[in-house]
Design a protein around this motif. Structure first.
Motif, short mmCIF file in Angstrom:
data_model
loop_
_atom_site.label_atom_id
_atom_site.label_comp_id
_atom_site.label_asym_id
_atom_site.label_seq_id
_atom_site.Cartn_x
_atom_site.Cartn_y
_atom_site.Cartn_z
N HIS A 173 1.35 19.28 -9.81
CA HIS A 173 0.10 19.63 -10.47
C HIS A 173 -0.31 18.47 -11.37
N SER A 175 -0.78 18.78 -14.48
CA SER A 175 -0.32 19.08 -15.84
C SER A 175 0.55 18.00 -16.49
N ARG A 200 2.78 19.72 -2.76
CA ARG A 200 3.69 20.86 -2.80
C ARG A 200 4.37 21.04 -1.46
N GLN A 214 -6.56 18.10 -7.70
CA GLN A 214 -6.67 19.01 -8.84
C GLN A 214 -7.35 18.29 -10.00
N GLU A 216 -7.33 18.70 -14.17
CA GLU A 216 -6.77 19.37 -15.33
C GLU A 216 -7.72 19.14 -16.50
N PHE A 256 3.71 26.63 -19.47
CA PHE A 256 3.19 25.65 -20.45
C PHE A 256 1.99 26.16 -21.23
N GLY A 288 -6.34 28.29 -13.13
CA GLY A 288 -5.37 28.80 -14.08
C GLY A 288 -5.66 28.15 -15.43
N ALA A 312 -6.51 23.86 -18.62
CA ALA A 312 -6.88 24.58 -17.39
C ALA A 312 -6.61 23.65 -16.22
N GLY A 313 -6.35 24.25 -15.07
CA GLY A 313 -6.15 23.44 -13.87
C GLY A 313 -6.91 24.06 -12.72
#
Ligand code: PHE
Length: 343
Positions: A173, A175, A200, A214, A216, A256, A288, A312-313
């Motif tokens: 991710h 993050s 992934r 993604q 973030e 997190f 999320g 947020a992601g």
């Protein structure tokens, strides 16, 4: 004097031969034959020594006149030949200016890139700056510093591709970019948008892939509340999907963030009635999010008793899918021109 008659003949021969010259090669051949080193008129000059002394100036003058006459005729014919060549090429290579032009093939940005740029624009207006962080990450940034200790079951949420070195992996991710940005800017308040590829190790399908983009979002500062998270994300969703669409937050879990949530937007296809795209629920999940966990703030270099933040992601691919009713996420990467040309 015989030689004067000969000169007159040379002149007439030269001029009459020039009559039949119509192009450049013939003209050049004529020049060599009639004015070149071994041309008749030139030979008269070299033979002059044999003539009687008092005749020489007369012969010289006459020969000179013939030579000048031939040169003048050559120049004149050269002009005519050149003009004729131009006319011929204008005729032969005629341009039809009324023909329609050839349209150049024009490329465009990929739909996911278009979506990404629109997200940057919206986030940019809210004060978020784009911050890039690497795809190849340390286990520490991807997990441990994000409050996911080694061997903790929460790691099961993100399986990844490991390298030969067990502490180096492909990020699951964006993050870990939170940790990097915080460590770079702490203790100053920050607002960053972190885009990039994530990886992934899982079964690919219509809704997920082993590699995806993604973005973030991270805001850290004083007095940032869950209300700021909600307002920012709802404003973003409305700018991306339209003012009239409702949004909702559902409780969720991420190691997190605390509290954590999932944001849904009203289904863009059926507007909440329930359809195939939203699987009858009327809602589509878009990201999320949550308030940055105190442990994560601490790991980033902020004092959690003075700082708060939200994160947020979300996936621009997924956002593009929802905005354009794209059914299979794999369409984004299979390079089918019939798909790409629609956007
Ligand atoms: N990193 C989470 C994921 O990939 C998304 C997320 C980001 C959730 C930031 C909360 C806060 O699933």
């Amino acid at each position: 004097m015989e030689i004067l008659d000969e000169l007159e003949q040379i002149r007439r021969d030269g001029l009459s031969a020039l009559q039949s010259v119509t192009d450049e090669p013939a003209l050049e051949a004529w020049r060599v034959a009639h004015l070149g080193r071994s041309a008749p008129v030139m030979q008269v000059f070299s033979r002059m020594g044999q003539a009687a002394k008092e005749q020489r100036p007369i012969i010289g003058q006459a020969a000179n006149q013939v030579k000048l006459a031939l040169e003048a005729a050559l120049a004149e014919t050269a002009q005519v030949v050149k003009e004729a060549a131009l006319q011929r090429s204008l005729q032969a290579e005629r341009l039809d200016v009324s023909l329609p032009g050839r349209r150049p093939v024009q490329g465009r940005l990929h739909i996911e890139t278009q979506t990404l740029r629109e997200m940057y624009r919206v986030f940019g207006e809210m004060g978020f700056q784009v911050y890039r962080s690497p795809d190849v990450e340390s286990d520490d940034n991807n997990f441990t510093a994000l409050n996911i200790p080694a061997h903790h079951p929460a790691r099961d949420m993100w399986d990844t591709f490991y390298t030969a070195n067990p502490s180096v992996l492909l990020r699951t991710h964006t993050s870990p970019g939170q940790i990097r940005a915080m460590r770079q800017f702490a203790p100053d308040p920050i607002r960053v948008a972190l885009p990039g590829m994530c990886y992934r190790y899982e079964q690919a399908g219509a809704r997920k892939d082993i590699q995806f983009m993604q973005v973030e979002l991270l805001a850290v500062g004083y007095n940032i509340t869950f209300g700021d998270l909600k307002g920012t994300l709802r404003d973003f969703a409305q700018r991306m999907f339209g003012e009239r669409l409702r949004t909702r937050l559902r409780p969720s879990y991420f190691p997190f963030t605390e509290p954590s949530a999932e944001m849904d937007v009203e289904c863009v296809i059926c507007h909440g009635k329930g359809c195939g795209v939203c699987k009858g629920s009327g809602w589509l999940e878009i990201m999320g999010c949550g308030m940055v966990h105190p442990v994560v703030l601490q790991n980033g270099g902020y004092d959690p008793s003075r700082f708060t933040g939200f994160a947020a992601g979300m996936g621009p691919g997924r956002i593009a899918m929802l905005r354009h009713a794209i059914e299979d996420i794999r369409s984004l990467y299979t390079n089918d021109i019939r798909f790409l040309e629609q956007f």
